[in-house]
Design an enzyme around this catalytic site. Structure first.
Site, PDB file in Angstrom:
ATOM      1  CG  HIS A  67       5.550 -18.996  64.601  1.00 17.89           C
ATOM      2  ND1 HIS A  67       6.751 -19.391  64.052  1.00 17.89           N
ATOM      3  CD2 HIS A  67       5.353 -17.726  64.166  1.00 17.89           C
ATOM      4  CE1 HIS A  67       7.260 -18.405  63.326  1.00 17.89           C
ATOM      5  NE2 HIS A  67       6.420 -17.380  63.391  1.00 17.89           N
TER       6      HIS A  67
ATOM      7  CG  HIS B 173       7.114 -18.297  60.101  1.00 18.15           C
ATOM      8  ND1 HIS B 173       7.588 -17.011  60.111  1.00 18.15           N
ATOM      9  CD2 HIS B 173       8.226 -19.074  60.148  1.00 18.15           C
ATOM     10  CE1 HIS B 173       8.912 -17.015  60.160  1.00 18.15           C
ATOM     11  NE2 HIS B 173       9.309 -18.259  60.180  1.00 18.15           N
TER      12      HIS B 173
ATOM     13  CB  VAL C 262     -15.624 -11.514  72.552  1.00 19.36           C
ATOM     14  CG1 VAL C 262     -16.432 -12.703  73.078  1.00 19.36           C
ATOM     15  CG2 VAL C 262     -16.183 -11.056  71.211  1.00 19.36           C
TER      16      VAL C 262
END
Length: 624
Positions: A559, A603, A287
């Site tokens: 993360h 996480h 995209v």
């Protein structure tokens, strides 16, 4: 002389003999082993490259407009996007287009033991930070790697597979910032909705059976798990389910696998849904921007590259951006949503001036604490790893090596509540002076200083993760080319009071104390006290040495959160509201870890899946 029938019969017998079940099985096993070796070879030869849109797209052709009618377009088939695609297509009258820049997994990428190798493949976006001042000193050009999944399943297709939700207080703080509906009591039902918990002992108040996403303990555990848990008990850390009522303590890891095979969100959510007539999945579709009407400020569709052509697809109801924290920020800015000065710098018309990319957070971890076997290590049973994996879904191939994980609150914590500030994880590890890949971008001299003297030895590695970094970074555009990575500046260890550095130091000291327990002394382990290159002026084990080593050998655990932060109207840092709607643009939502306004004690994969589940209900409610 054989008759024609006899010849036919003999040929049939020979065919049966040559294709006997035993031979077919042996060939399958050999082919599987060959596939693993082919993947390893590919990984060694792989090099990350960035293309230019001018050379990637065939400019001789016009933009191709998709004639299909879509109600929703989802950008990104990762931890949240795959969930949303499944849940929205539960309504047969809604047609959904799911766009993903990466490709599908293979049986070999789904082998847990190979997870660390996948960082050096096209399944990884291959992000690299800008040169850093306070950390990454042991990395090439002072730039750390930040892996990001580029595949159906997103980062769930390449990550370490560890499933941790975080602490209840994280979500309560999320709600206290003015985001109604996101406290722990509100989101717990969505964690449970996603789960198929196949765990030895679990509390049904916090877990569920029968959901799409399978959670289990590693199907191969060594003596390390029992010894680490016993050592923790000596230090006052109970054995717990860290996704249950209590989080401070240690527990056997919970991972995203099913019968020993990685289960990404593509496996859990897209596989059951892909036969639905109303779900169109387009992998290898990058995209470039979201199409927004300048008059109505409505998202009307997306522009994307597929097969070297520029395509446009239109959405009647909504565009849902689930591209991940870094990509989501980039796509928003390329579409005219972001800081005004940034957009004007790159001649991008401003649609909505929002602080996109300005609240970047990440977990960092110190990974160079190795306890090496000084004597004879306990023997593990000999077996054919591939046969054990294929036949029983067990054995060494079913684990990433991390067996125990847990949380502590150090003495330097300023939080008066019972809230962890450090995560510890315990790995089985074979030390090598010449690894097949260099996923962390370590300088050769740094790697050699630590591991060349102990090449080939096995060790227990204790990782130390900073749960709540005070330091904040940014993601900004490098230029207008959507195929170029944005500039990612995590700015770690930059907080003015050095809280992050002191918390990591306290965590390392706690990890070091495990070596003094009777449980680990029985294993006859000794620390690898070879000093990291750059820290030779400090005595190993002193505070000054650890502070130096932290700045050299702390890595990103990818993360990443916060670049499209959730907040109430009037919050100058907010990009989306509590329903995930982008401020100033209609029919556009963001649903991934980029919206998380707090740091998660754990996480972020589990939180992202939860966001996908909750987003699906919010969308359904909006379009009753």
């Amino acid at each position: 002389m054989l008759t024609p029938f006899s010849k036919f019969l003999l040929l049939g017998i020979l065919t049966l003999v040559l294709s006997s079940p035993f031979q077919l099985t042996e060939k399958y096993i050999e082919d599987f082993k060959a596939g693993i070796e082919a993947l390893k070879k590919q990984i060694k030869e792989h090099h990350f490259t960035q293309e230019n849109i001018e050379t990637k797209v065939d400019n001789s052709s016009e933009i191709i407009t998709d004639p299909e009618h879509y109600d929703f377009i989802i950008i990104g088939a990762g931890a949240a996007g795959s969930v949303i695609a499944n849940r929205l297509t539960e309504k047969p009258e809604w047609k959904v287009l799911l766009l993903e820049a990466g490709g599908p997994e293979t049986p070999f990428t789904q082998i847990p033991k190979l997870a660390h190798l996948l960082q050096n493949t096209d399944y990884n976006w291959g992000y690299v930070t800008t040169p850093q001042k306070n950390w990454c000193k042991g990395m090439i050009d002072n730039q750390c790697a930040i892996a990001g999944g580029k595949a159906l399943g997103g980062s769930t297709a390449i990550n370490g597979m560890l499933y941790t939700r975080g602490n209840a207080k994280d979500y309560d703080k999320w709600a206290d910032l003015g985001n109604d509906g996101w406290c722990y009591d509100d989101v717990l039902s969505y964690f449970k909705k996603a789960e198929d918990a196949d765990l030895k002992h679990f509390d049904h108040k916090y877990h569920n059976r029968g959901g799409p996403f399978h959670i289990e303990h590693p199907q191969y555990l060594t003596h390390i798990s029992e010894s680490s848990l016993a050592a923790g008990k000596e230090l006052g850390l109970d054995t717990i389910d860290f996704n249950g009522k209590e989080q401070i303590g240690l527990g056997i890891t919970q991972i995203i696998s099913k019968h020993g095979k990685r289960q990404s969100t593509a496996q859990a959510y897209l596989e059951p849904a892909k036969k639905r007539h109303n779900l169109i999945i387009k992998p290898f579709s990058h995209v470039t921007k979201i199409l927004i009407s300048p008059h109505t400020k409505e998202a009307t569709g997306v522009e994307f590259i597929h097969d070297g052509k520029l395509h446009v697809a239109n959405a009647e109801k909504e565009v849902i951006l689930s591209a991940g924290t870094i990509n989501t920020a980039q796509i928003l800015m390329l579409s005219g949503i972001g800081p005004k000065e940034q957009l004007e710098k790159h001649d991008i018309p401003v649609v909505s001036a929002l602080n996109v990319g300005k609240h970047f957070k990440d977990h960092i971890a110190f990974f160079a604490l190795d306890l090496i076997y000084n004597g004879t290590e306990p023997e593990e049973p000999e077996l054919d790893e591939v046969v054990e994996y294929l036949k029983n879904g067990k054995g060494p191939l079913t684990t990433t090596g991390c067996e125990v994980l847990g949380y502590i609150q150090t003495e330097v914590s300023k939080d008066k509540a019972h809230h962890p500030d450090i995560e510890l994880f315990f790995y089985n590890k074979k030390l090598s002076s010449s690894p097949p890949t260099n996923p962390f971008r370590l300088k050769p001299e740094v790697h050699e200083s630590l591991w060349k003297p102990v090449d080939g030895k096995k060790a227990l590695n204790i990782g130390v993760m900073l749960a709540h970094p005070k330091s904040t970074g940014t993601v900004v555009l490098k230029n207008k080319d959507p195929l170029h990575h944005p500039l990612v500046d995590p700015n770690q260890l930059s907080d003015p009071d050095d809280e992050d550095l002191h918390t990591l130091l306290a965590g390392i000291k706690k990890a070091v104390s495990f070596a003094d327990t009777e449980a680990l002394k029985k294993l006859d382990l000794v620390f690898n006290e070879h000093q990291v290159a750059g820290c030779e002026d400090h005595e190993w084990g002193t505070d000054d040495y650890w502070k130096c080593a932290i700045k050299h050998l702390t890595i990103s655990l990818r993360h990443v959160t916060g670049t499209a932060r959730m907040g109430p109207k009037g919050d100058e840092d907010a990009v989306v509201d509590n329903k995930l709607n982008v401020y100033g643009v209609h029919k556009l939502r963001v649903a991934d870890a980029s919206v998380i306004p707090v740091t998660i004690t754990g996480h972020t994969m589990a939180a992202s899946i939860m966001i996908g589940e909750k987003a699906s209900d919010l969308i359904k409610e909006s379009w009753k």
